[in-house]
Each structure stands twice: as structure tokens, then as C-alpha cells.
Write an enzyme that holds these catalytic residues in place. Sequence first.
Site, PDB file in Angstrom:
ATOM      1  N   CYS A   1       0.862  -1.191   0.000  1.00 36.30           N
ATOM      2  CA  CYS A   1       0.000   0.000   0.000  1.00 36.30           C
ATOM      3  C   CYS A   1       0.893   1.235   0.000  1.00 36.30           C
ATOM      4  O   CYS A   1       1.700   1.416   0.907  1.00 36.30           O
ATOM      5  CB  CYS A   1      -0.900  -0.030   1.238  1.00 36.30           C
TER       6      CYS A   1
ATOM      7  N   CYS B   1      -3.527   7.434  -1.885  1.00 30.83           N
ATOM      8  CA  CYS B   1      -4.834   7.541  -2.538  1.00 30.83           C
ATOM      9  C   CYS B   1      -5.899   8.135  -1.624  1.00 30.83           C
ATOM     10  O   CYS B   1      -6.803   8.823  -2.097  1.00 30.83           O
ATOM     11  CB  CYS B   1      -5.331   6.177  -2.987  1.00 30.83           C
TER      12      CYS B   1
ATOM     13  N   THR C   1      -4.268   4.789   7.209  1.00 35.96           N
ATOM     14  CA  THR C   1      -3.213   4.409   6.277  1.00 35.96           C
ATOM     15  C   THR C   1      -2.233   5.557   6.056  1.00 35.96           C
ATOM     16  O   THR C   1      -2.643   6.675   5.758  1.00 35.96           O
ATOM     17  CB  THR C   1      -3.874   4.042   4.928  1.00 35.96           C
TER      18      THR C   1
ATOM     19  N   GLU D   1      -0.365   1.645   9.357  1.00 30.00           N
ATOM     20  CA  GLU D   1      -1.612   2.277   9.760  1.00 30.00           C
ATOM     21  C   GLU D   1      -1.447   2.772  11.183  1.00 30.00           C
ATOM     22  O   GLU D   1      -0.586   2.269  11.911  1.00 30.00           O
ATOM     23  CB  GLU D   1      -2.794   1.289   9.723  1.00 30.00           C
TER      24      GLU D   1
ATOM     25  N   HIS E   1     -12.708   5.708  -3.283  1.00 32.24           N
ATOM     26  CA  HIS E   1     -11.688   4.851  -2.661  1.00 32.24           C
ATOM     27  C   HIS E   1     -11.844   3.398  -3.111  1.00 32.24           C
ATOM     28  O   HIS E   1     -10.868   2.662  -3.215  1.00 32.24           O
ATOM     29  CB  HIS E   1     -11.723   4.991  -1.151  1.00 32.24           C
TER      30      HIS E   1
ATOM     31  N   TYR F   1      -8.817   0.810  -5.253  1.00 40.68           N
ATOM     32  CA  TYR F   1      -8.289  -0.516  -4.951  1.00 40.68           C
ATOM     33  C   TYR F   1      -7.749  -1.260  -6.180  1.00 40.68           C
ATOM     34  O   TYR F   1      -7.400  -2.440  -6.104  1.00 40.68           O
ATOM     35  CB  TYR F   1      -9.307  -1.344  -4.146  1.00 40.68           C
TER      36      TYR F   1
ATOM     37  N   CYS G   1      -5.001  -0.694  -6.856  1.00 28.92           N
ATOM     38  CA  CYS G   1      -3.673  -0.965  -6.280  1.00 28.92           C
ATOM     39  C   CYS G   1      -3.465  -2.465  -6.088  1.00 28.92           C
ATOM     40  O   CYS G   1      -2.359  -2.973  -6.240  1.00 28.92           O
ATOM     41  CB  CYS G   1      -3.510  -0.244  -4.949  1.00 28.92           C
TER      42      CYS G   1
ATOM     43  N   GLU H   1      -6.775  -5.557   4.444  1.00 24.73           N
ATOM     44  CA  GLU H   1      -7.207  -4.236   3.960  1.00 24.73           C
ATOM     45  C   GLU H   1      -8.111  -4.391   2.735  1.00 24.73           C
ATOM     46  O   GLU H   1      -9.040  -3.616   2.536  1.00 24.73           O
ATOM     47  CB  GLU H   1      -5.996  -3.373   3.634  1.00 24.73           C
TER      48      GLU H   1
HETATM   49 FE1  SF4 Z   1      -3.259   1.837  -0.003  1.00 21.66          FE
HETATM   50 FE2  SF4 Z   1      -4.600   0.805  -2.066  1.00 21.66          FE
HETATM   51 FE3  SF4 Z   1      -5.872   2.274  -0.166  1.00 21.66          FE
HETATM   52 FE4  SF4 Z   1      -4.197   3.376  -1.951  1.00 21.66          FE
HETATM   53  S1  SF4 Z   1      -6.177   2.375  -2.352  1.00 21.66           S
HETATM   54  S2  SF4 Z   1      -4.301   3.826   0.217  1.00 21.66           S
HETATM   55  S3  SF4 Z   1      -2.612   1.823  -2.105  1.00 21.66           S
HETATM   56  S4  SF4 Z   1      -4.869   0.268   0.063  1.00 21.66           S
HETATM   57 FE    FE Z   2      -7.567   2.006   2.218  1.00 22.77          FE
END
Ligand code: SF4
Ligand code: FE
Length: 483
Positions: free
Chosen positions: A99, A103, A190, A256, A291, A295, A297, A445
Amino acid sequence: MMMTARQYEDSLRKLDLVVYMFGRRVENPVDCQILRPSMNAVAKTYDMAHEPEFEDIMTAVSHVSGEKINRFTHIHQNTADLVKKTKMGRLLGAHTGCCFQRCVGMDALNALSIVTYDIDREYGTGYNGRFLTYLAYVQENDLTCDGAMTDPKGNRAFPPHKQPDPDMYLRVVEEKEEGIVVRGAKAHQTGAVNSHEIIVMPTIAMREADQDYAVSFALPSDAPGITYIVGRQSCDTRKSESDPTDAGNILFGGHEALVVFDDVFVPWERVFLYKEHEFAGLLVERFAAYHRQSYACKSGVGDVLIGAAQTIAEYNGVQNAAHIKDKIIEMNHLNETLYCGSLACAAEGRKEPSGTWSVDTLLANVSKQNVTRFPYEIARLAQDIAGGLMVTLPSAADFKSPVVGKWLEKYYAAHPDVSTENRFRILRLIENLTLGAAAVGYLTESMHGAGSPQAQRIMIARQADVPEKQKLAKKLCGITHKL
Ligand code: SF4
Ligand code: FE
């Protein structure tokens, strides 16, 4: 001005954060061995923005200043921006294997750009102007913002104002001429100690009785009265060992924290919602939809895990077995399905009255629902391919031991052209991603971040037009009756 990774690191050193970990104050989070990999991951968002190859994905032109800015501070102006946001998430997930934390701030800024405008339209307030001034400051200084939504929530059976302890949801405890004083906490934050700013939003829809809890604002992360208590991750202390190999990912990580606001003063110019309780739920929905798109990500982290699984298969000499090939295909199918969802909600985005482009809410929720499941299956397949050695492997120090090292070298050798050390490294990476420190981000997460699975199911129930589907079905088989 877009900061470089080096400038970002220097800027963090100037902050006076109150951070606790293992019962002690961390005077300098940037140089803390356990926290530094998480700083490295955020630094990558600065670094890659300067690489010509990634410029189109990582940067944008500000609609406020007309300047080139880091996309993490941008307000999406069209569907192409949203699609690039998805691609940026996958890119960074793939380059960090964790992570990268930035974001949440981008999603908070975009949600506020919409909702402050909507509140002003309803009440003639001046939130949007305030917000745009703040946004210009964030963009100009290329800041990392932590979007803070989740309150501790106490007994879930009660709304904020009925909690036995009134601080279980962050609230306004005093109104002054120059601003407000807030008290409460935000959990699971985060990237908290890697942020310059913290942007607080309510965590649920609220009624009039909860109006003291209906508040959104931004503060410098080192504002007096804010304390960060860092969460433990499985295997976290491996990062502080002298040989980093056992950590698996030797460069990057996430973190976190619980963020406590102990009567913190917020000046009016940084308050973006105050007592307009009916807009609390809308702000939550906007942030959550953005958000859930972010993800993407996880498909980037999935790329790393698939690459690791293929590598250990080759190192073990099983890469040509039909079932291994099929498992790799399955991992790719699941991983690309995750990416499809994030791309789809971006491509189906639409313009809000404020001018900001929002993602398609139904598709964003479907996408995040997939994220609550598929990484677990991908991780299961990776563990299947890796074999049990992943969890019984002795430490890096044992491999270097003058006494037992030779036995480990001998009995853990597999492929004639691959060193035992490299076999060890790739197994540690799979361990890191599927049950070590990175599993916090890749698995749990994925389950609970941006809302737990049930939160998406509620939105899917609300957004999927089932009566319309019934009409279609009835028409095709000749039912004219209302029921
Ligand atoms: Fe982390 Fe993914 Fe959330 Fe971005 S979207 S803060 S990389 S978990
Ligand atoms: Fe998150």
C-alpha cells in the site's frame, strides 16, 4: 512545484509529529527501521511523477492553477483522468508490492470538491471557495494528505450522540470566534505518519441529533493535540533486523495508525462541513466510491504475487506441470478481473455539478466487492504453488551460520542454476504478501479498507435497478400482470 522523493523525505523531517510505537515515542519516523519502508512507498509516488515514461499517468494539469501537478493532488476533470487514476494505482502497486498510502488523500480531496459545492448550493455557505483555496495550497506544495474517515464507533448499536462515551465518533466540543475545537479519534489511518495533512470526514450518515459529529476539516499532521499510535503488523520487527532478507519485501511496506485528536483547534478556513448533517452521508458515499475505485492498487500487488509464484515454480522445476500453468492462469484471470472493475467504474464516470468527475457508484462497489475476495484466492494459489517451505524456512542468519549454513545450502538447493539464496528470497516475498507484513494491505485491507464487504452489498442493493430487470423478464415471457 512537484517535489522529488528526496524533497518529500526532507519535508517529513521538518514535521513535529507525536508518534508512538511499542510504548515509546518515535522521535524520528523517517529513520525508524520499521516505518521507513512505508515512507519509501509514498516517496515512490513522488519519484515516478518525474520519470518521462510515467508522466502521463502520474501527473495532471491543475484545473485551479493550470500548472503540472502530481495526479495524487488532482481533481478529476474527465473520464480519462479517472482511467489514469486506475492505471496509476496498478502501476504503483506493482512497483512497491504494498500500500503506497497516498490515494486516501486524493479521494478525500475529490469527494470534498463535490460535496462542498453541493452544500453551498443548498445553503449559500462558502465551503467550496475555502476548499479550493486549500486545494491550491496542497497542489502548489505537492502535499501528501491522509483522508481520515473511520471512527472507533464504540457500541455499533448506538448512533454517535447515544454512545456511552460521547467521543467514540469525532465531534466538535467547542465553537470559538476563529474556529472549532474537535475531540475524538480516527482508526486504521493508512500512511498517517507519512502525511503532511490530515483531512477528516464523518464516517456514517447522520441525523440532526448527531450534528456536532457532522464535521469535516483539514489540519497539518503535526497540529498541537494530535497523537499517532502505530498499529502492529505481523512480522513487523523483521524490518528492524540487521539482515532485511527475512522481511520479504526489502524496500517497501505500509503502515496504519490510530490518530487521536485531543481537543484540537481548527481555524474556520479549514472547515469544510459543519453541522450540515444531511450531507455527512453524501460525503461518505462519495469518498467510499472513489476509494473503492482506488483498490486497483491490489491488481498491481497481484502482479507482484503472480510474478513471485511463477518464479518459485521455475526455481522448484515445476513450471511445466499442467496444474501449475493452470493455477497461474487462474491467478491472472482473477487479477485482471479486479482491474476491469476499477477501469469500468472510471470509464462510466460522470460530471458532477461542481465540475468534478465521479466514478460510477454501482460499478465501484462491485469492483471493491471483488477485491474483498479475489486477493485471498490469488494468495491461496500462490501458497499452493510455493509449497510448505515458505513457512518452515529458517532465518537468513541461519543461512549465514558457520555451523548450520552448509546444511541449509545443501538441503534447500533445487534448481541447478538458481542459488539457494534466491529461492529463499522469493519464498520470503510470497510469505510477506500472503501472511507477513504486506498481507495487512493485500488481504485484510482488501477485505475491510474502503468499507467492509457488507457496505458494498448495501450499495449494490440500492443501486442495481431490480424492478427494471423484472420488467425486462416479464415482457419476454408475456406477463402483463403487475405482480
Ligand atoms: Fe493503499 Fe490501495 Fe488504499 Fe491506496 S487504495 S491507500 S494503495 S490500500
Ligand atoms: Fe484504504
